[in-house]
Write a protein that holds these residues in place. Sequence first.
Motif, PDB file in Angstrom:
ATOM      1  N   GLY A  13       0.807  -1.209   0.000  1.00 39.28           N
ATOM      2  CA  GLY A  13       0.000   0.000   0.000  1.00 39.28           C
ATOM      3  C   GLY A  13       0.837   1.254   0.000  1.00 39.28           C
ATOM      4  O   GLY A  13       0.395   2.286   0.539  1.00 39.28           O
ATOM      5  N   GLY A  14       2.067   1.164  -0.565  1.00 44.30           N
ATOM      6  CA  GLY A  14       2.946   2.327  -0.603  1.00 44.30           C
ATOM      7  C   GLY A  14       3.637   2.608   0.721  1.00 44.30           C
ATOM      8  O   GLY A  14       4.253   3.662   0.912  1.00 44.30           O
ATOM      9  N   MET A  15       3.560   1.678   1.627  1.00 42.73           N
ATOM     10  CA  MET A  15       4.175   1.854   2.962  1.00 42.73           C
ATOM     11  C   MET A  15       5.526   1.161   2.984  1.00 42.73           C
ATOM     12  O   MET A  15       5.694   0.081   2.410  1.00 42.73           O
ATOM     13  N   THR A  16       6.496   1.790   3.656  1.00 38.59           N
ATOM     14  CA  THR A  16       7.783   1.125   3.895  1.00 38.59           C
ATOM     15  C   THR A  16       7.904   0.817   5.378  1.00 38.59           C
ATOM     16  O   THR A  16       7.492   1.605   6.236  1.00 38.59           O
ATOM     17  N   PHE A  17       8.469  -0.319   5.680  1.00 36.23           N
ATOM     18  CA  PHE A  17       8.602  -0.712   7.103  1.00 36.23           C
ATOM     19  C   PHE A  17       9.689  -1.767   7.247  1.00 36.23           C
ATOM     20  O   PHE A  17      10.115  -2.405   6.266  1.00 36.23           O
ATOM     21  N   ALA A  18      10.075  -1.977   8.506  1.00 40.18           N
ATOM     22  CA  ALA A  18      10.966  -3.074   8.882  1.00 40.18           C
ATOM     23  C   ALA A  18      10.528  -3.533  10.266  1.00 40.18           C
ATOM     24  O   ALA A  18      10.250  -2.711  11.154  1.00 40.18           O
ATOM     25  N   CYS A  19      10.450  -4.818  10.446  1.00 44.00           N
ATOM     26  CA  CYS A  19      10.018  -5.385  11.749  1.00 44.00           C
ATOM     27  C   CYS A  19      11.002  -6.474  12.162  1.00 44.00           C
ATOM     28  O   CYS A  19      11.259  -7.413  11.386  1.00 44.00           O
ATOM     29  N   GLY A  20      11.551  -6.349  13.351  1.00 40.88           N
ATOM     30  CA  GLY A  20      12.470  -7.355  13.874  1.00 40.88           C
ATOM     31  C   GLY A  20      11.931  -7.942  15.178  1.00 40.88           C
ATOM     32  O   GLY A  20      11.095  -7.343  15.869  1.00 40.88           O
ATOM     33  N   SER A  21      12.426  -9.118  15.527  1.00 42.16           N
ATOM     34  CA  SER A  21      11.980  -9.775  16.771  1.00 42.16           C
ATOM     35  C   SER A  21      13.120 -10.558  17.391  1.00 42.16           C
ATOM     36  O   SER A  21      14.134 -10.861  16.730  1.00 42.16           O
ATOM     37  N   GLY A  22      12.941 -10.881  18.665  1.00 42.29           N
ATOM     38  CA  GLY A  22      13.925 -11.688  19.389  1.00 42.29           C
ATOM     39  C   GLY A  22      13.274 -12.304  20.619  1.00 42.29           C
ATOM     40  O   GLY A  22      12.148 -11.936  21.012  1.00 42.29           O
ATOM     41  N   VAL A  23      13.971 -13.240  21.206  1.00 41.55           N
ATOM     42  CA  VAL A  23      13.455 -13.940  22.395  1.00 41.55           C
ATOM     43  C   VAL A  23      14.464 -13.797  23.534  1.00 41.55           C
ATOM     44  O   VAL A  23      15.662 -14.008  23.350  1.00 41.55           O
ATOM     45  N   GLU A  24      13.971 -13.436  24.723  1.00 44.86           N
ATOM     46  CA  GLU A  24      14.797 -13.364  25.930  1.00 44.86           C
ATOM     47  C   GLU A  24      14.042 -14.037  27.071  1.00 44.86           C
ATOM     48  O   GLU A  24      13.009 -13.529  27.524  1.00 44.86           O
ATOM     49  N   GLY A  25      14.535 -15.202  27.458  1.00 43.11           N
ATOM     50  CA  GLY A  25      13.870 -15.975  28.502  1.00 43.11           C
ATOM     51  C   GLY A  25      12.478 -16.394  28.066  1.00 43.11           C
ATOM     52  O   GLY A  25      12.305 -17.007  27.003  1.00 43.11           O
ATOM     53  N   ASP A  26      11.479 -16.073  28.860  1.00 45.35           N
ATOM     54  CA  ASP A  26      10.096 -16.452  28.562  1.00 45.35           C
ATOM     55  C   ASP A  26       9.379 -15.407  27.708  1.00 45.35           C
ATOM     56  O   ASP A  26       8.179 -15.549  27.464  1.00 45.35           O
ATOM     57  N   TYR A  27      10.110 -14.401  27.270  1.00 46.39           N
ATOM     58  CA  TYR A  27       9.456 -13.271  26.605  1.00 46.39           C
ATOM     59  C   TYR A  27       9.969 -13.107  25.168  1.00 46.39           C
ATOM     60  O   TYR A  27      11.135 -13.355  24.861  1.00 46.39           O
ATOM     61  N   THR A  28       9.035 -12.662  24.300  1.00 45.54           N
ATOM     62  CA  THR A  28       9.359 -12.330  22.902  1.00 45.54           C
ATOM     63  C   THR A  28       9.151 -10.826  22.706  1.00 45.54           C
ATOM     64  O   THR A  28       8.124 -10.279  23.123  1.00 45.54           O
ATOM     65  N   TRP A  29      10.097 -10.163  22.108  1.00 47.46           N
ATOM     66  CA  TRP A  29       9.987  -8.733  21.853  1.00 47.46           C
ATOM     67  C   TRP A  29       9.939  -8.467  20.341  1.00 47.46           C
ATOM     68  O   TRP A  29      10.435  -9.269  19.532  1.00 47.46           O
ATOM     69  N   THR A  30       9.366  -7.365  19.992  1.00 49.92           N
ATOM     70  CA  THR A  30       9.329  -6.944  18.583  1.00 49.92           C
ATOM     71  C   THR A  30       9.536  -5.429  18.507  1.00 49.92           C
ATOM     72  O   THR A  30       9.195  -4.684  19.455  1.00 49.92           O
ATOM     73  N   VAL A  31      10.114  -4.991  17.386  1.00 46.67           N
ATOM     74  CA  VAL A  31      10.250  -3.560  17.081  1.00 46.67           C
ATOM     75  C   VAL A  31       9.792  -3.353  15.635  1.00 46.67           C
ATOM     76  O   VAL A  31      10.279  -4.028  14.709  1.00 46.67           O
ATOM     77  N   LEU A  32       8.856  -2.418  15.455  1.00 51.51           N
ATOM     78  CA  LEU A  32       8.312  -2.118  14.117  1.00 51.51           C
ATOM     79  C   LEU A  32       8.525  -0.629  13.823  1.00 51.51           C
ATOM     80  O   LEU A  32       8.088   0.224  14.607  1.00 51.51           O
ATOM     81  N   VAL A  33       9.214  -0.339  12.718  1.00 50.07           N
ATOM     82  CA  VAL A  33       9.438   1.039  12.278  1.00 50.07           C
ATOM     83  C   VAL A  33       8.805   1.190  10.899  1.00 50.07           C
ATOM     84  O   VAL A  33       9.055   0.374   9.999  1.00 50.07           O
ATOM     85  N   TRP A  34       7.993   2.212  10.705  1.00 51.27           N
ATOM     86  CA  TRP A  34       7.356   2.392   9.406  1.00 51.27           C
ATOM     87  C   TRP A  34       7.170   3.876   9.083  1.00 51.27           C
ATOM     88  O   TRP A  34       7.198   4.717   9.989  1.00 51.27           O
ATOM     89  N   SER A  35       6.983   4.157   7.818  1.00 48.17           N
ATOM     90  CA  SER A  35       6.720   5.521   7.351  1.00 48.17           C
ATOM     91  C   SER A  35       5.495   5.508   6.450  1.00 48.17           C
ATOM     92  O   SER A  35       5.314   4.601   5.632  1.00 48.17           O
ATOM     93  N   TYR A  36       4.720   6.579   6.667  1.00 49.82           N
ATOM     94  CA  TYR A  36       3.506   6.693   5.827  1.00 49.82           C
ATOM     95  C   TYR A  36       3.178   8.180   5.686  1.00 49.82           C
ATOM     96  O   TYR A  36       3.145   8.897   6.706  1.00 49.82           O
ATOM     97  N   ASP A  37       2.959   8.562   4.473  1.00 51.67           N
ATOM     98  CA  ASP A  37       2.665   9.966   4.174  1.00 51.67           C
ATOM     99  C   ASP A  37       3.743  10.899   4.724  1.00 51.67           C
ATOM    100  O   ASP A  37       3.477  11.983   5.254  1.00 51.67           O
ATOM    101  N   GLY A  38       4.980  10.412   4.627  1.00 49.08           N
ATOM    102  CA  GLY A  38       6.108  11.244   5.033  1.00 49.08           C
ATOM    103  C   GLY A  38       6.346  11.308   6.518  1.00 49.08           C
ATOM    104  O   GLY A  38       7.211  12.054   6.981  1.00 49.08           O
TER     105      GLY A  38
END
Length: 505
Positions: free
Chosen positions: A444-469
């Motif tokens: 949909g014309g969107m740019t993004f990057a999403c990463g993830s990782g696991v630490e112990g019993d927990y999963t983390w994620t980071v999502l960076v995106w741009s839309y309409d500048g």
Amino acid sequence: MGLEEDAGQVEEPAAEAKPMQGRLSDPSAEPTTPLSQNSEDVVEDASGSAVNSLDSFGQVSPEKTVLRSVRPPSTSVPQEPQLERKRRRRAVVVAAALVAAGLAAVAAFVTYGMELWGGRSIPEVTGYTRRAATEKLEARGFQVVVEDQPSDKTAGIVLETRPPVGARVAEGSQVILVVAAPHVVPDVVGKPLEEGRKAIEDAGAENVAIEFVSSDDPEGSIVSVCPEAGQTFSSQDTITITVAQAYTVPYVLGMQEAEASKKVTAAGLSPKVAYVRSKKPAGTVVAVNPDQGTKISAGGAVELSVSAYVPEDYRHLLEYFSCPTDKLEQFLGEQGFALSSSQSEGEGYEIVYNAAHATVVFDDQPFSHHYGIPSGESLGHGVDGTFFNGIRLDMDASELSGVTTDDRSAVESVANACGFGNIQDLCTQDDIKAPGGMVPSGAGGMTFACGSGVEGDYTWTVLVWSYDGTRHACATCALSTIYDGRIQGFGGVCDYVATIDLFTE
């Protein structure tokens, strides 16, 4: 011829005298007494005339030559029958004396036992009451003195006598009755510890405990006793002595915050808690100021450095899970966040805190941007007292001044700011894998990057995106189990999170 006849006649009487000679030698003859022993003795001749002269004794009368009696010389040795009689007399005397002595001994023994002489025996009164024992002793003529002795026995019972039971003493003698009395706590408040403890032990206490308390009283003096003075106790009861000591910083290093604070307060001082970053478990006292053991004035402040319960930074989402919820709510307030909304959603909940620079959401589905929309019953409170499985942080553009792209470097930059480790999975708009139709063509014309990782019993994620500048970023951290059964058909957790967050209504 005639001369010879005369001679024969003269000798004939001599021949007749022989029987007398034999009689003289006969031991059965009557005893005689020598003339030399009795001048009164006389010898009669045959004619019956007395012979008073020794010179004429033994001359034979021609007419009558037979002597009537001749007493031979007697011996000085007593005869046997006399000795036997004397022996018998002596034996009788000795026997009579022995019998008399025996009778006297028996009489003495009987009369001694009847206490007619030689004093009186102290009767058995052990175990009697004081009154009964006194009456019994006085009835036997003794003077009674009562002496109390602390004991676990029933009060008023006789423990012993002095002299002891059975002793023989003169009538009218003094007898001490040792009578049981209850143990009583002595008054030792204000006395030095050792003096007070000895007094309590002398009162019969076998278990003495000692406690110390900060006090303005002289150090080492007793400030209280439990049970209090005047109360009774048994020898096995514990008597606790509380002793004054100077106000001293207690030893609390390594304790948990609550326990350490309580101990400082009990010492008469004021605890002041400061949270610090430490590798020790959250809530652990890692430093004390002034040092432990330091004597300070009453009510003095003691600073306790405690390993932080709260995150080092509001972006450190993983640290939220180890922080007590009451302290977490306080922490968010200190960071400028305010409770915006809280509501239940089925079996879950959604609690939103807003600040000018970010939003923090406690939610069972932190990967969804659909929050803050009234859809359930209001909880009426914040995160305090709530168990949460996931956290979402939406950051304002002002927090992303260093992020200029929507790629791996941008994800790493935000992950570092959030305290996460290395990226283990990454997707972008060019390689996202999701079930057909969920991601529009060209994203949909969107740019993004999403990463993830696991630490112990927990999963983390980071999502960076741009839309309409405009560039945006969000981070999540949740129990890994919330993704169970959700990512089927997706390339991984990062593909699932990017799809749900960016492309679902």
